[in-house]
Design a protein around this motif. Structure first.
Motif, PDB file in Angstrom:
ATOM      1  N   ARG A 129       0.856  -1.177   0.000  1.00 42.64           N
ATOM      2  CA  ARG A 129       0.000   0.000   0.000  1.00 42.64           C
ATOM      3  C   ARG A 129       0.896   1.233   0.000  1.00 42.64           C
ATOM      4  NH1 ARG A 129      -4.529   1.880   4.480  1.00 42.64           N
ATOM      5  NH2 ARG A 129      -5.465   3.531   3.220  1.00 42.64           N
ATOM      6  N   TYR A 130       0.885   1.966  -1.102  1.00 45.14           N
ATOM      7  CA  TYR A 130       1.714   3.164  -1.224  1.00 45.14           C
ATOM      8  C   TYR A 130       0.873   4.367  -0.822  1.00 45.14           C
ATOM      9  CZ  TYR A 130       4.910   6.605  -3.243  1.00 45.14           C
ATOM     10  OH  TYR A 130       5.762   7.667  -3.424  1.00 45.14           O
ATOM     11  N   LEU A 131       1.307   5.055   0.226  1.00 45.29           N
ATOM     12  CA  LEU A 131       0.530   6.142   0.803  1.00 45.29           C
ATOM     13  C   LEU A 131       0.909   7.491   0.223  1.00 45.29           C
ATOM     14  CD1 LEU A 131       0.726   4.999   4.532  1.00 45.29           C
ATOM     15  CD2 LEU A 131      -1.085   4.540   2.874  1.00 45.29           C
ATOM     16  N   ILE A 140       0.011   8.087  10.589  1.00 41.16           N
ATOM     17  CA  ILE A 140       0.326   6.809   9.966  1.00 41.16           C
ATOM     18  C   ILE A 140       1.076   5.907  10.941  1.00 41.16           C
ATOM     19  CG2 ILE A 140       1.564   5.723   8.052  1.00 41.16           C
ATOM     20  CD1 ILE A 140       1.023   8.361   6.486  1.00 41.16           C
ATOM     21  N   LEU A 141       2.077   6.478  11.624  1.00 38.82           N
ATOM     22  CA  LEU A 141       2.830   5.697  12.601  1.00 38.82           C
ATOM     23  C   LEU A 141       1.918   5.095  13.661  1.00 38.82           C
ATOM     24  CD1 LEU A 141       6.161   7.590  13.458  1.00 38.82           C
ATOM     25  CD2 LEU A 141       5.914   5.241  12.650  1.00 38.82           C
ATOM     26  N   GLY A 268      -9.419   5.977   6.384  1.00 39.79           N
ATOM     27  CA  GLY A 268     -10.114   7.242   6.596  1.00 39.79           C
ATOM     28  C   GLY A 268      -9.197   8.403   6.309  1.00 39.79           C
ATOM     29  N   ASN A 269      -8.471   8.856   7.353  1.00 38.95           N
ATOM     30  CA  ASN A 269      -7.649  10.049   7.197  1.00 38.95           C
ATOM     31  C   ASN A 269      -6.341   9.772   6.478  1.00 38.95           C
ATOM     32  OD1 ASN A 269      -7.716  12.872   7.815  1.00 38.95           O
ATOM     33  ND2 ASN A 269      -5.968  12.535   9.169  1.00 38.95           N
ATOM     34  N   ILE A 270      -5.942   8.515   6.369  1.00 34.75           N
ATOM     35  CA  ILE A 270      -4.725   8.176   5.647  1.00 34.75           C
ATOM     36  C   ILE A 270      -5.055   8.079   4.170  1.00 34.75           C
ATOM     37  CG2 ILE A 270      -2.954   6.426   5.328  1.00 34.75           C
ATOM     38  CD1 ILE A 270      -3.238   5.731   8.242  1.00 34.75           C
ATOM     39  N   ARG A 271      -4.377   8.900   3.377  1.00 33.91           N
ATOM     40  CA  ARG A 271      -4.716   8.970   1.958  1.00 33.91           C
ATOM     41  C   ARG A 271      -3.896   7.972   1.154  1.00 33.91           C
ATOM     42  NH1 ARG A 271      -3.226  14.849   0.567  1.00 33.91           N
ATOM     43  NH2 ARG A 271      -1.549  14.323   1.985  1.00 33.91           N
TER      44      ARG A 271
END
Length: 288
Positions: A129-131, A140-141, A268-271
């Motif tokens: 999964r490339y963020l 993210i952490l 959700g908040n992680i794109r």
């Protein structure tokens, strides 16, 4: 006349009154080559980490064992080994584990652009999964179990590992200068052999197979190691002591506001990654 050395930056070393190194191997190398005197050199434990900003928090909800590798997309940091390990473990464990990458390419370096293409292909194939790039890695952490850096890149102590320790994450990194300082093997993480895919894959499997309580305990030990060895206040005090500045009043700290743990919701908040435009990313993104 004071030089802080994280790599092999040698032009001014012989005339410096004090030279600071971030790992023992760089200091020993410079001393052995006559670039600095043992009495005028000192090992400082990395650049330190802000323990008030980078704090532990539990994953917001149960899910797969999640690994993260983040930083600039430079091949010597071990991304290709990580991609191969992700592919092998996804075949073995399926949805029990997840592998994330966060980082931007250096568009002045063809090898970095080529690496980005391999990461994007792994993302398309479904085992990475490339963020989306971000200036704030905290959300993210807080949603991962372990941070991976199978690097043979020459640097002091990687900032990504210091932030991971402070956030209470298991650290899996190379038995390599600057990296090994962040791990007590089997206690808060694992050291893997450089350039050794089998070593990395066996170690990642060990984390997946571990109980949730074991992973949580290792994460707590990472936080404790950060407090004992890498607290930025400890590092600053070490610099001040070496320079005879113990009595100098510190400047007020400038801190970023902490990101609430509730914002770190997977999906959700992680794109997720969006393909970059053809033009070069701005310099702000390239700091990772």
């Amino acid at each position: 006349r004071y030089i802080s050395v994280t790599g092999v930056q040698t032009c001014a070393l012989p005339i410096s009154e004090q030279v600071f190194f971030q790992n023992r191997e760089d200091r020993e190398m410079c001393v052995s080559r006559g670039l600095t005197h043992p009495g005028r050199s000192l090992v400082i434990p990395g650049s330190g980490v802000d323990l008030e900003t980078f704090t532990p928090s539990p994953k917001p909800f149960p899910g797969p064992v999640t690994f993260l590798m983040f930083g600039r997309l430079i091949p010597k940091k071990g991304y290709d080994s990580y991609l191969r390990a992700a592919h092998a473990l996804k075949l073995r464990y399926g949805p029990q584990c997840s592998f994330w990458v966060l980082g931007t390419a250096d568009y002045d370096r063809p090898e970095s652009i080529a690496l980005l293409e391999r990461v994007m292909q792994a993302h398309s194939d479904g085992y990475i999964r490339y963020l989306q790039s971000t200036d704030d890695v905290l959300p993210i952490l807080r949603d991962v179990d372990a941070v991976v850096l199978p690097s043979t890149y020459n640097e002091g102590v990687p900032r990504s590992l210091l932030e991971s320790l402070a956030c209470g994450k298991i650290v899996i990194t190379t038995d390599w200068k600057g990296c090994r300082e962040t791990v007590q093997h089997g206690h808060n993480g694992y050291l893997v052999a450089p350039h050794n895919d089998e070593s990395l894959q066996l170690t990642l499997s060990k984390v997946v197979d571990a109980s949730e309580s074991t992973r949580a305990q290792m994460g707590r030990r990472s936080r404790q190691l950060a407090k004992e060895r890498f607290d930025e206040k400890v590092v600053i005090d070490a610099y001040k002591k070496a320079l005879g500045l113990e009595r100098v009043s510190p400047l007020p700290a400038i801190r970023r506001p902490a990101v609430p743990a509730s914002t770190a919701v997977r999906g959700g908040n992680i794109r997720p990654f969006q393909p970059p435009p053809g033009k070069r990313r701005d310099a702000r993104e390239q700091r990772l």
